[in-house]
Design a protein around this motif. Structure first.
Motif, PDB file in Angstrom:
ATOM      1  N   ASN A 174       0.809  -1.224   0.000  1.00 25.44           N
ATOM      2  CA  ASN A 174       0.000   0.000   0.000  1.00 25.44           C
ATOM      3  C   ASN A 174       0.840   1.270   0.000  1.00 25.44           C
ATOM      4  OD1 ASN A 174      -2.611  -0.942  -0.129  1.00 25.44           O
ATOM      5  ND2 ASN A 174      -2.807  -1.227   2.065  1.00 25.44           N
ATOM      6  N   ASP A 175       2.019   1.222   0.603  1.00 28.64           N
ATOM      7  CA  ASP A 175       2.904   2.387   0.658  1.00 28.64           C
ATOM      8  C   ASP A 175       3.957   2.245  -0.427  1.00 28.64           C
ATOM      9  OD1 ASP A 175       2.469   3.825   3.633  1.00 28.64           O
ATOM     10  OD2 ASP A 175       1.891   1.704   3.540  1.00 28.64           O
ATOM     11  N   ALA A 176       4.228   3.331  -1.148  1.00 21.21           N
ATOM     12  CA  ALA A 176       5.120   3.205  -2.300  1.00 21.21           C
ATOM     13  C   ALA A 176       5.941   4.466  -2.540  1.00 21.21           C
ATOM     14  CB  ALA A 176       4.309   2.876  -3.555  1.00 21.21           C
ATOM     15  N   VAL A 177       7.127   4.238  -3.116  1.00 25.19           N
ATOM     16  CA  VAL A 177       7.978   5.314  -3.626  1.00 25.19           C
ATOM     17  C   VAL A 177       7.753   5.367  -5.131  1.00 25.19           C
ATOM     18  CG1 VAL A 177      10.337   6.185  -3.874  1.00 25.19           C
ATOM     19  CG2 VAL A 177       9.709   4.845  -1.839  1.00 25.19           C
ATOM     20  N   VAL A 198      11.578  15.283  -3.070  1.00 19.46           N
ATOM     21  CA  VAL A 198      10.767  14.093  -2.800  1.00 19.46           C
ATOM     22  C   VAL A 198       9.617  14.528  -1.902  1.00 19.46           C
ATOM     23  CG1 VAL A 198      10.707  11.751  -1.891  1.00 19.46           C
ATOM     24  CG2 VAL A 198      12.821  12.634  -2.926  1.00 19.46           C
ATOM     25  N   MET A 199       8.406  14.452  -2.407  1.00 21.57           N
ATOM     26  CA  MET A 199       7.222  14.885  -1.655  1.00 21.57           C
ATOM     27  C   MET A 199       6.721  13.743  -0.778  1.00 21.57           C
ATOM     28  SD  MET A 199       5.212  16.932  -4.693  1.00 21.57           S
ATOM     29  CE  MET A 199       4.037  17.648  -3.553  1.00 21.57           C
ATOM     30  N   LEU A 200       6.437  14.053   0.491  1.00 25.00           N
ATOM     31  CA  LEU A 200       5.898  13.064   1.424  1.00 25.00           C
ATOM     32  C   LEU A 200       5.428  13.769   2.687  1.00 25.00           C
ATOM     33  CD1 LEU A 200       8.501  13.205   3.399  1.00 25.00           C
ATOM     34  CD2 LEU A 200       9.283  11.184   2.212  1.00 25.00           C
ATOM     35  N   VAL A 201       4.743  13.019   3.538  1.00 22.90           N
ATOM     36  CA  VAL A 201       4.397  13.543   4.866  1.00 22.90           C
ATOM     37  C   VAL A 201       5.570  13.183   5.767  1.00 22.90           C
ATOM     38  CG1 VAL A 201       2.736  13.568   6.750  1.00 22.90           C
ATOM     39  CG2 VAL A 201       1.954  13.125   4.414  1.00 22.90           C
ATOM     40  N   GLN A 202       6.365  14.185   6.131  1.00 24.88           N
ATOM     41  CA  GLN A 202       7.567  13.924   6.916  1.00 24.88           C
ATOM     42  C   GLN A 202       7.240  13.397   8.312  1.00 24.88           C
ATOM     43  OE1 GLN A 202       9.799  17.827   5.746  1.00 24.88           O
ATOM     44  NE2 GLN A 202      11.377  16.391   6.444  1.00 24.88           N
ATOM     45  N   LYS A 203       8.184  12.693   8.872  1.00 23.00           N
ATOM     46  CA  LYS A 203       8.090  12.121  10.215  1.00 23.00           C
ATOM     47  C   LYS A 203       6.970  11.092  10.330  1.00 23.00           C
ATOM     48  CE  LYS A 203      10.117  16.183  12.437  1.00 23.00           C
ATOM     49  NZ  LYS A 203       9.995  17.190  13.514  1.00 23.00           N
ATOM     50  N   THR A 204       6.628  10.476   9.187  1.00 23.03           N
ATOM     51  CA  THR A 204       5.643   9.391   9.187  1.00 23.03           C
ATOM     52  C   THR A 204       6.287   8.179   8.506  1.00 23.03           C
ATOM     53  OG1 THR A 204       4.665   9.895   7.025  1.00 23.03           O
ATOM     54  CG2 THR A 204       3.768  11.079   8.938  1.00 23.03           C
ATOM     55  N   VAL A 205       5.510   7.123   8.326  1.00 20.42           N
ATOM     56  CA  VAL A 205       6.044   5.913   7.695  1.00 20.42           C
ATOM     57  C   VAL A 205       6.488   6.144   6.258  1.00 20.42           C
ATOM     58  CG1 VAL A 205       4.839   4.264   9.166  1.00 20.42           C
ATOM     59  CG2 VAL A 205       3.712   5.164   7.108  1.00 20.42           C
ATOM     60  N   SER A 206       6.028   7.225   5.637  1.00 11.18           N
ATOM     61  CA  SER A 206       6.501   7.522   4.284  1.00 11.18           C
ATOM     62  C   SER A 206       8.000   7.796   4.290  1.00 11.18           C
ATOM     63  CB  SER A 206       5.736   8.716   3.708  1.00 11.18           C
ATOM     64  OG  SER A 206       4.399   8.371   3.426  1.00 11.18           O
ATOM     65  N   ARG A 260      14.263   3.087   4.181  1.00 13.52           N
ATOM     66  CA  ARG A 260      14.477   1.642   4.051  1.00 13.52           C
ATOM     67  C   ARG A 260      14.747   1.283   2.583  1.00 13.52           C
ATOM     68  NH1 ARG A 260      15.874  -2.042   6.323  1.00 13.52           N
ATOM     69  NH2 ARG A 260      14.198  -3.568   6.455  1.00 13.52           N
ATOM     70  N   ALA A 261      14.043   1.936   1.657  1.00 17.76           N
ATOM     71  CA  ALA A 261      14.243   1.674   0.234  1.00 17.76           C
ATOM     72  C   ALA A 261      15.653   2.070  -0.198  1.00 17.76           C
ATOM     73  CB  ALA A 261      13.206   2.433  -0.588  1.00 17.76           C
ATOM     74  N   MET A 262      16.110   3.219   0.270  1.00 16.12           N
ATOM     75  CA  MET A 262      17.461   3.672  -0.072  1.00 16.12           C
ATOM     76  C   MET A 262      18.510   2.694   0.463  1.00 16.12           C
ATOM     77  SD  MET A 262      17.507   6.613  -1.831  1.00 16.12           S
ATOM     78  CE  MET A 262      19.004   7.520  -1.405  1.00 16.12           C
ATOM     79  N   VAL A 263      18.336   2.269   1.705  1.00 14.14           N
ATOM     80  CA  VAL A 263      19.298   1.349   2.320  1.00 14.14           C
ATOM     81  C   VAL A 263      19.322   0.017   1.579  1.00 14.14           C
ATOM     82  CG1 VAL A 263      19.793   0.001   4.399  1.00 14.14           C
ATOM     83  CG2 VAL A 263      19.191   2.426   4.602  1.00 14.14           C
ATOM     84  N   THR A 278       3.841   7.954  -0.687  1.00 16.66           N
ATOM     85  CA  THR A 278       2.572   8.035   0.037  1.00 16.66           C
ATOM     86  C   THR A 278       1.951   6.649   0.113  1.00 16.66           C
ATOM     87  OG1 THR A 278       0.482   9.263   0.227  1.00 16.66           O
ATOM     88  CG2 THR A 278       1.174   8.640  -2.002  1.00 16.66           C
ATOM     89  N   TRP A 279       0.670   6.600   0.442  1.00 19.42           N
ATOM     90  CA  TRP A 279      -0.029   5.331   0.638  1.00 19.42           C
ATOM     91  C   TRP A 279      -1.321   5.310  -0.176  1.00 19.42           C
ATOM     92  CZ3 TRP A 279       1.157   8.788   4.632  1.00 19.42           C
ATOM     93  CH2 TRP A 279       0.110   9.632   5.043  1.00 19.42           C
ATOM     94  N   LYS A 280      -1.867   4.123  -0.350  1.00 18.57           N
ATOM     95  CA  LYS A 280      -3.144   3.990  -1.055  1.00 18.57           C
ATOM     96  C   LYS A 280      -4.286   4.511  -0.186  1.00 18.57           C
ATOM     97  CE  LYS A 280      -1.965   0.054  -4.022  1.00 18.57           C
ATOM     98  NZ  LYS A 280      -2.308  -1.326  -4.424  1.00 18.57           N
ATOM     99  N   PRO A 281      -5.316   5.081  -0.813  1.00 17.41           N
ATOM    100  CA  PRO A 281      -5.601   5.113  -2.250  1.00 17.41           C
ATOM    101  C   PRO A 281      -4.845   6.184  -3.032  1.00 17.41           C
ATOM    102  CG  PRO A 281      -7.356   6.223  -1.068  1.00 17.41           C
ATOM    103  CD  PRO A 281      -6.426   5.664  -0.018  1.00 17.41           C
ATOM    104  N   LEU A 282      -4.053   7.009  -2.336  1.00 18.63           N
ATOM    105  CA  LEU A 282      -3.340   8.083  -3.022  1.00 18.63           C
ATOM    106  C   LEU A 282      -2.352   7.531  -4.043  1.00 18.63           C
ATOM    107  CD1 LEU A 282      -2.698  10.323   0.131  1.00 18.63           C
ATOM    108  CD2 LEU A 282      -4.696  10.272  -1.382  1.00 18.63           C
TER     109      LEU A 282
END
Length: 365
Positions: A120-123, A139-147, A153-156, A192-196
């Motif tokens: 559900n969560d994607a880059v 890189v657009m996201l809601v900072q300090k969240t699982v995004s 984690r994806a970068m690592v 972000t996450w689904k449904p977005l």
């Protein structure tokens, strides 16, 4: 002059007292405890909307002599409201359950482990951008969240750990992120996450380069309550936990069942985010629902949870999300059902309590 009748007078007095008793002011009537649960749009949380609209939640609340309201928020706003103690329970991920309340000194307890994000969560990126090209790009996201957690984690996992300090993060609310990204092609990446996610991927020039299916069980979706609410001396907090668990698992039975009841559950859960039934079904495919309380309880009491939370707490500490004056990752403790604690036992701020999921499993709610 009418003669004084003692018997008649006594009858009249009793009648007047009876009327006065029946007409007591409303303030004299015992109030029903009221609890509020905050939720935000997400495949695993939309069922709270259906739970309320269908009457399932009211049925379970009535059983325990309480009232439960559900209130929709933008995600960040729901966390702020929970920390401010304006609501009693809130849907949130395991990361936010650890950092947001803990940073504010709020002791919280997980009473439902609802699902984990399994895609559900994607880059997502434009123009075939790869991880080695992300540093320096907005890189657009809601900072300090699982995004942000997912992105790191994806970068690592893609060998780009050394480039993390060069990431250029643009904090964007979940209610604005789709139009903000879609309407400006100079924005090259979004998390972000689904449904977005589904809305963004409708643009054929955008594709996903990493999603949460690569880190199963790391992004958990929970119902969390303030521990002080759960421990209320009058017992109403426990009633609340039992009622909301009962309503949740009845909802899960309908959502994952068959026939007209399932279609109604799907329809109303989809309506919570303005989605079609087909769109919502697509979101559920990448949501690993713990629809059975047995599965939820077993995950909560198992060793895998501790392994996942170790990754999350290290991320939170690294990014200064555990609060001011926190000198060590161990300064904020996490308590588990077996009595073990990650971190300081005298400073526990997040607790996993499987008791109500287990009660649902045993048919004891």
């Amino acid at each position: 002059m009418a003669r004084y009748n003692k018997k008649s007078s006594l009858v009249l007095i009793c009648f007047v007292l009876l009327i006065l008793g029946l007409c007591r002011p409303a303030s004299a009537v015992a109030e029903v405890p009221v609890f509020t649960v905050g939720w935000s749009v997400y495949a695993g949380w939309n069922p709270y909307f259906y739970m309320q609209k269908s009457g399932i939640l009211k049925k379970w609340a009535d059983r325990y002599g309480i009232a439960i309201k559900v209130q929709r928020f933008d995600y960040a706003a729901s966390l702020d409201s929970f920390v401010a103690k304006n609501i009693d329970g809130c849907t949130m991920t395991n990361m936010e359950a650890l950092d947001m309340p803990a940073a504010a000194g709020v002791d919280s307890t997980v009473i439902i482990v609802g699902d984990y994000s399994n895609g559900n969560d994607a880059v997502m990126v434009r123009n075939g951008l790869s991880f080695d090209k992300l540093p320096g790009q907005p890189v657009m996201l809601v900072q300090k969240t699982v995004s942000e957690y997912l992105l790191e984690r994806a970068m690592v996992l893609n060998g780009q750990q050394a480039q993390l300090p060069k990431l250029r993060l643009i904090n964007t609310s979940d209610s604005d992120i789709v139009p903000a990204f879609m309407n400006n092609v100079s924005n090259k990446a979004v998390v972000t996450w689904k449904p977005l996610v589904s809305q963004i991927l409708a643009d054929k020039g955008v594709h996903s380069i990493f999603d949460s299916s690569s880190i199963p069980g790391e992004i958990l979706d929970l119902l969390v309550v303030r521990t002080e609410v759960l421990n209320r001396a009058d017992g109403s907090g426990v009633k609340f936990a039992k009622a909301v668990n009962g309503a949740w698992y009845e909802t899960m039975q309908k959502l994952t069942g068959s026939g007209p009841a399932q279609m109604q559950a799907l329809k109303m859960s989809a309506a919570a985010s303005g989605d079609s039934i087909e769109s919502y079904k697509e979101q559920l495919k990448t949501t690993y629902l713990f629809a059975d309380p047995k599965a939820a309880a077993e995950f909560t009491t198992g060793s895998v949870l501790k392994q996942k939370m170790e990754l999350v707490r290290q991320f939170c500490f690294k990014h200064g999300l555990l609060g001011k004056n926190i000198k060590s990752v161990d300064d904020v403790g996490i308590s588990y059902p077996d009595g073990s604690v990650q971190g300081r036992k005298d400073h526990v701020r997040l607790r996993f309590n499987p008791a109500f999921m287990q009660a649902a499993q045993q048919g004891k709610l």
